[in-house]
Design an enzyme around this catalytic site. Structure first.
Site, PDB file in Angstrom:
ATOM      1  N   HIS A   1     -13.622   1.850  -2.226  1.00  0.00           N
ATOM      2  CA  HIS A   1     -12.318   1.308  -2.606  1.00  0.00           C
ATOM      3  C   HIS A   1     -11.612   2.188  -3.635  1.00  0.00           C
ATOM      4  O   HIS A   1     -10.386   2.093  -3.825  1.00  0.00           O
ATOM      5  CB  HIS A   1     -12.491  -0.101  -3.170  1.00  0.00           C
ATOM      6  CG  HIS A   1     -11.216  -0.882  -3.238  1.00  0.00           C
ATOM      7  ND1 HIS A   1     -10.180  -0.718  -2.342  1.00  0.00           N
ATOM      8  CD2 HIS A   1     -10.800  -1.854  -4.107  1.00  0.00           C
ATOM      9  CE1 HIS A   1      -9.184  -1.542  -2.655  1.00  0.00           C
ATOM     10  NE2 HIS A   1      -9.539  -2.228  -3.714  1.00  0.00           N
TER      11      HIS A   1
ATOM     12  N   GLY B   1       2.140  -0.185  -4.213  1.00  0.00           N
ATOM     13  CA  GLY B   1       2.078  -1.622  -4.400  1.00  0.00           C
ATOM     14  C   GLY B   1       2.066  -2.269  -3.024  1.00  0.00           C
ATOM     15  O   GLY B   1       2.984  -2.039  -2.224  1.00  0.00           O
TER      16      GLY B   1
ATOM     17  N   ASP C   1       6.188  -8.606  -3.233  1.00  0.00           N
ATOM     18  CA  ASP C   1       6.735  -9.451  -4.296  1.00  0.00           C
ATOM     19  C   ASP C   1       8.099  -8.944  -4.760  1.00  0.00           C
ATOM     20  O   ASP C   1       9.061  -9.714  -4.872  1.00  0.00           O
ATOM     21  CB  ASP C   1       5.774  -9.483  -5.495  1.00  0.00           C
ATOM     22  CG  ASP C   1       4.466 -10.188  -5.195  1.00  0.00           C
ATOM     23  OD1 ASP C   1       4.418 -10.991  -4.244  1.00  0.00           O
ATOM     24  OD2 ASP C   1       3.472  -9.929  -5.923  1.00  0.00           O
TER      25      ASP C   1
END
Length: 1151
Positions: A612, A1034, A1040
């Protein structure tokens, strides 16, 4: 990521000696009854003696004791002579001086004495008998026997001569003749205690222990002051396992003569072996008090202190022993051993070399010296020294085992394996070799073989701490965490100072979620061994996971000081610096990290960079795949052993859908709760077309009690809590029994994942989706759901999965449902002002009462947006309501922290900062707020007249090149500021410092705290432009910020994680916000910041496209996904191989 559990390669100290016998200082007792008692505890029964005798090192101790006595008889007599002065000695003392093995009676006074001719000279029998005794005491048994025979021929009933002949023949191993002379002595005098004692020696040597004991007991009964017999009796009792009675026999001898310091030292040895260390210590101290120059007692006392963990006292006493006796070989060996354990390697080497000066061909000392070289990292020297030990003693399994350890450390694994096998050939019960060979098998992925060897080692030696710890590590790897903990605890019980076991148990406890217990284990490991780099690194990892960056950095740094070549610590420390934006030596650090990973992959080792995190570094696609593949292999290995011999899982019938069954899809996630993944997809299970698909959700985490979890549970046709089925095999069986056609992995390698379930193949098709932005590297994953922008075919080599394209974007957000109160907004302004539309905003779920106010004005902007799944370009009119009211009271409300106020008579508004306090579930996004929320730049110290560029990502996604672009943008946009989050708070000082060093006014960087979900999204309306992070976009935060109507500038790189924002913007219909180069990125942002009309038009376009495009259209997304999953199944159904599914979707030019 903490280092995978450390496997202890048990580097045994070969032939380590414990209590030492005093050369030549043992009062008369049989040489084959050593003064060392077998290791054990007080009150050990005879029935348990067989096990006690198997105590590792015991046989060596006994053999050393015997060898010492045999080789030093002359020195023995000299030491006794020093203890008891011949002139003026008592009768009992004279008796003790006669022989180390046999007891002799005093000559019987005869008058007149007969004579014999000796060398032509007439001598009395008394004179000849004295000569025989003198020769015996000098070890000249042939001459002694000659004199005795002269006496015997003249006087066959001479009792002293018969006893002496018995002793001579015992020493020369003529046991039957020794027995005959003892019997003759008894015939002469059946009350002769010495004869019975000697006869006892004969029986003991012949293995007739009971007969020996009877004769010894008769001897002390006949002669209660007979010290020699008590000592012989004690030795026989030890051999018979009656340790308590042996102690009593020694005490009886010492009651007769308390000054027998050698006997007292031997009693100390027996008490120590029984575990009665304090009593043993008293014995040694009394022996030293009696004879301060008695080196053996000093050495034995050092052994007691060593057993009690008093290392420095042990070292002192061993050094005292060798000072008193510079030729005391065993004391030098013990000194070397304890210095090695104390890791004082240079002095340990000196001690062993001194021992080799005394005994140059001592194989054991060469072996121990090699162990120190091994610990010092002098591997080649260790190998040479081990080979020297083997040359001196070819049948030396310990040396072969330790040589194998050194060869393995050097990388000569094949040769190491051969040496372990050689050790086992010499000694099939060599537990160390079983354990260490198991380590090799485990590293080769042969888990079953490794497990068998560890169990074999424990069968041979149940008290083998390292084998318990290593077996525990395998059990942990297999997910048997409770079993692993039991074996770690057993290892620690056996070896309370076993630092590795504490550290590894900490890893297991961490995996079980018990962080406080894990920290306690790591701290205990460090307390035991402050130089234990692995424990420091593991402690750092748990601090890192908890966000305690200062502590993590300190512990990683300590680990690297202790062990400079420590890849795990280096890479994790680099990640810590990335998290807090500490970019000192950034380029050098990244280059070294990449080199470490490449070296590890070349050597087929588990890389120190987590999959990751691999997106943060300039690694090749092949390297990222290889990192992921290593972790996938670990998952496969963990479950492979569990499933051996079991029936393979039965998949859903290939033609079940063709025969009328709905396609069964299973979503698997640990994030069904208050987590960004659920924020994105919580409505999908309920919006799927149930005429086409049957939805199963498999939760890997417990119910967190939130509405997110409840919604998923209520809207899924089937919701299964797999957190209640911790066994991966049983969880996979459950999924297979449910007949899942396509199983969807939403975790990848994020926290809470159970990829082991997928490794068991419970479904015929297995797919990666949404929650993990990279490849799994796993052979058991078939597709990754993506899109043509995020993963163009030219980048297919970055994935082990086949690409399966969604028509628009693979990303989705539930914002239209979860945050529908942000669908519309009202801008609040003073009359006659030109404030921006991003300074003061009202939001509520029901706008009608506000829009009905006469104070509402409308700003209208025409724009062009994409509409629907066909991306039709249509004209749109943005109507922005503006409420013109005095704003000063509102600003006062914000400054004073007031929660609510009336803006107009019948309009009550709530301070947006108070949402968390007033409505918890609304703050977390679980419920739609029912109040009118006021959001203002003043709440976040943002100037009303500034252009606000924002980024709400975690700070680790920023790298120096990104911040350099942002600084350049700020320099070219007057009155602009950059709004970031303290995510984490430790990053703020480093970013400010970096900006100041490049000449930027620090006031132009504004940091805010991390907020709850609803406020986090809502405050995005206050920004003018979002600047995305190219390194890692993002993803959820991109959705968002776009939901608030704020334009986002991005630039795609080569990794999936760097291209998600581009995909979102293309789906939204604003590709003009996507830069191809860094220069273009800066240009796009600068134009938005300096061209007010352009900014207004772009904001209008993004605002309108939210609801016209497919980006936030969950219903359309479900339809598209059902089509795609259906295509996967059709291929499977028809027997076609797994392949890319692109549906002729083309990647836009230049991407």
């Amino acid at each position: 990521m903490e280092k995978p559990n450390y496997f202890q390669s048990y580097n045994k100290v070969i032939g380590a000696t414990g209590e030492q016998l005093a050369p030549g200082a043992v009062p008369p007792h049989p040489v084959l009854a050593p003064s060392i008692a077998p290791g054990g505890v007080a009150g050990v029964s005879a029935a348990n003696m067989a096990n006690i005798m198997q105590t590792p090192g015991f046989a060596n101790l006994v053999q050393q004791a015997i060898r010492t006595q045999l080789e030093n008889q002359a020195a023995q007599q000299l030491a006794v002579n020093q203890q008891f002065q011949l002139n003026g000695a008592t009768a009992v003392q004279q008796q003790l001086l006669l022989t180390p093995q046999q007891s002799l009676a005093q000559p019987i006074a005869l008058a007149p004495q007969p004579t014999v001719v000796l060398n032509g000279v007439s001598e009395t029998l008394k004179k000849v008998t004295e000569l025989a005794h003198r020769q015996f005491q000098s070890g000249n048994y042939v001459e002694a026997e000659k004199y005795c025979n002269l006496v015997f021929q003249s006087d066959p009933n001479n009792l002293p001569t018969l006893l002496l002949l018995s002793a001579i023949n015992f020493q020369t191993k003529n046991l039957e003749k020794s027995m005959q002379y003892s019997m003759l002595a008894i015939k002469v005098n059946n009350q002769c205690a010495e004869a019975y004692s000697n006869l006892g020696n004969y029986y003991k040597e012949k293995g007739q222990l009971q007969d020996a004991l009877e004769n010894y007991k008769l001897a002390v009964k006949l002669k209660p002051e007979f010290i020699d017999a008590y000592i012989n009796l004690a030795a026989a009792l030890v051999s018979g396992g009656d340790l308590e009675q042996a102690v009593t026999a020694y005490f009886n001898a010492l009651q007769i003569n308390p000054d027998l310091y050698c006997v007292r030292s031997d009693l100390g040895n027996l008490l120590k072996a029984m575990g009665r260390l304090e009593e043993a210590k008293v014995c040694y101290l009394k022996a030293i008090e009696t004879q301060p120059q008695f080196a053996v007692a000093w050495s034995n006392l050092g052994c007691v202190f060593n057993s009690q963990g008093e290392i420095w006292l042990a070292i002192h006493h061993f050094e005292k022993a060798v000072t008193l006796d510079p030729n005391f070989l065993d004391a030098y060996i013990n000194l070397g051993n304890v210095l090695k354990e104390a890791r004082i390697f240079d002095r340990a080497v000196s001690a062993y070399l001194r021992a080799l000066n005394l005994s140059g061909n001592h194989a054991v000392v060469h072996g121990n010296l090699a162990c120190v070289y091994y610990e010092q990292g002098l591997i080649d020297l260790a190998i040479d020294t081990y080979k020297k030990a083997i040359d001196l003693q070819p049948h030396f399994p310990d040396a072969y085992c330790n040589l194998a350890n050194a060869l393995k450390e050097k990388g000569s694994v094949v040769e190491a394996e051969q040496m372990y096998m050689k050790a086992l050939e010499l000694c099939p019960t060599h537990a160390d070799s079983q354990n260490n060979l198991a380590n090799i098998k485990r590293e080769q992925g042969k888990i079953e073989d490794a497990t068998r060897l560890y169990l074999k080692a424990l069968e041979i030696y149940p008290e083998f701490a390292a084998a318990h710890s290593n077996l525990a590590s395998i059990l942990q790897q297999q997910g048997k965490l409770n079993d692993a903990i039991l074996h770690y605890k057993e290892a620690i019980r056996i070896a309370p100072t076993f630092a590795d076991a504490y550290s590894n148990m900490g890893n297991t406890l961490k995996e079980m979620g018990d962080s406080s217990a894990a920290i306690a284990c790591y701290n205990r490991a460090i307390q035991i061994n402050p130089a234990f780099a692995d424990a420091h690194s593991n402690l750092a990892s748990i601090h890192k996971d908890a966000g305690n960056m200062a502590e993590a950095i300190q512990s990683y740094s300590t680990a690297l000081k202790l062990k400079p070549d420590f890849p795990d610590a280096y890479c994790n420390l680099a990640h810590c610096h990335q998290i807090i934006c500490d970019w000192n030596d950034y380029d050098k650090r990244v280059r070294k990290l990449v080199q470490i990973v490449e070296d590890q992959l070349c050597k087929k080792r588990l890389p120190s960079v987590h999959p990751h995190h691999s997106m943060l570094y300039p690694l090749s696609h092949a390297a990222r795949i290889a990192i992921a593949a290593k972790h996938a292999s670990l998952c496969f290995d963990k479950v492979h052993v569990q499933m051996l011999g079991k029936t393979p899982l039965i998949h859903a019938d290939r033609f079940s859908v063709q025969n009328g069954q709905r396609l069964r899809i299973g979503y698997v996630s640990s994030d069904f709760g208050n987590h960004p993944t659920s924020h994105l997809m919580q409505s999908i299970p309920g919006m799927h077309d149930r005429s086409r698909v049957e939805v199963f959700c498999y939760a890997l985490s417990v119910n967190d009690g939130t509405n997110f979890r409840s919604k998923l549970m209520n809207e899924s046709e089937h919701f299964v809590d797999l957190s209640q089925i911790p066994c991966n095999g049983k969880a996979a069986e459950k999924i297979a029994q449910d007949g899942i056609h396509i199983l969807i992995n939403m975790n990848g390698y994020t926290k809470g994942a159970r990829n082991e379930i997928f490794a068991l193949r419970p479904a015929p098709i297995q797919v990666m989706w949404l929650g993990y932005p990279s490849t799994s590297g796993a052979t058991f994953m078939d597709y990754i759901i993506t899109d043509a922008v995020t993963s163009p075919l030219r980048l297919a080599n970055a994935f082990t999965e086949k690409l399966a394209y969604m028509p628009h974007t693979f990303f989705i957000g539930d914002h239209a449902q979860m945050l529908r109160h942000l669908t519309d907004k009202v801008v609040v302004k003073d009359k006659e002002t030109t404030e921006r539309d991003s300074c003061l905003i009202m939001n509520t779920a029901n706008m009608d009462p506000i829009l009905a106010k006469s104070e509402i004005k409308e700003q209208v902007l025409d724009t062009e947006v994409v509409s629907g799944p066909n991306k039709e370009l249509v004209r749109a009119e943005m109507v922005l309501p503006v409420l013109e009211v005095p704003t000063e009271p509102i600003k006062q409300m914000i400054m004073t922290g007031q929660m609510t106020m009336n803006v107009m008579e019948d309009m009550n508004v709530q301070n947006g900062l108070g949402q968390s306090q007033m409505h918890h579930k609304a703050a977390t996004g679980e419920e739609i707020p029912n109040s009118v929320l006021l959001t203002s730049r003043a709440q976040y110290q943002l100037p009303d007249d500034a252009i606000v560029f924002c980024n709400f990502n975690q700070l680790y996604k920023i790298d120096p090149s990104t911040l350099d672009m942002w600084i350049k943008i700020l320099e070219n946009v007057p009155k602009s500021i950059l709004w970031l989050l303290r995510f984490p708070y430790q990053g703020e000082e480093h970013i400010r410092k970096y900006c100041v060093e490049r000449g930027l006014d620090p006031s132009r960087i504004v940091f805010s705290n991390v907020a709850a979900k609803e406020e986090h999204v809502r405050r995005g309306q206050l920004a003018d432009v979002c600047l995305d992070t190219p390194l890692c976009n993002g993803h959820t935060t991109g959705m968002d910020i776009l939901w608030t109507g704020t334009p986002m500038v991005t630039m795609p790189l080569e990794s999936l994680a760097s291209r998600v924002a581009t995909s979102q913007l293309y789906a939204l219909g604003v590709p003009e916000l996507v830069a191809k180069t860094r220069q273009e990125y800066v240009s796009i942002a600068v134009r938005l910041g300096t061209d007010a009309d352009h900014l207004a038009n772009m904001r209008a376009k993004v605002w309108m496209a939210r609801t016209s495009s497919t980006l936030f259209d969950v219903k359309q997304y479900c339809h598209d996904m059902e089509d795609l999953l259906g295509q996967m199944w059709k291929r499977y159904e028809s027997g076609m191989p797994i392949d890319h599914i692109t549906n002729n979707t083309e990647t836009p030019h230049g991407l």
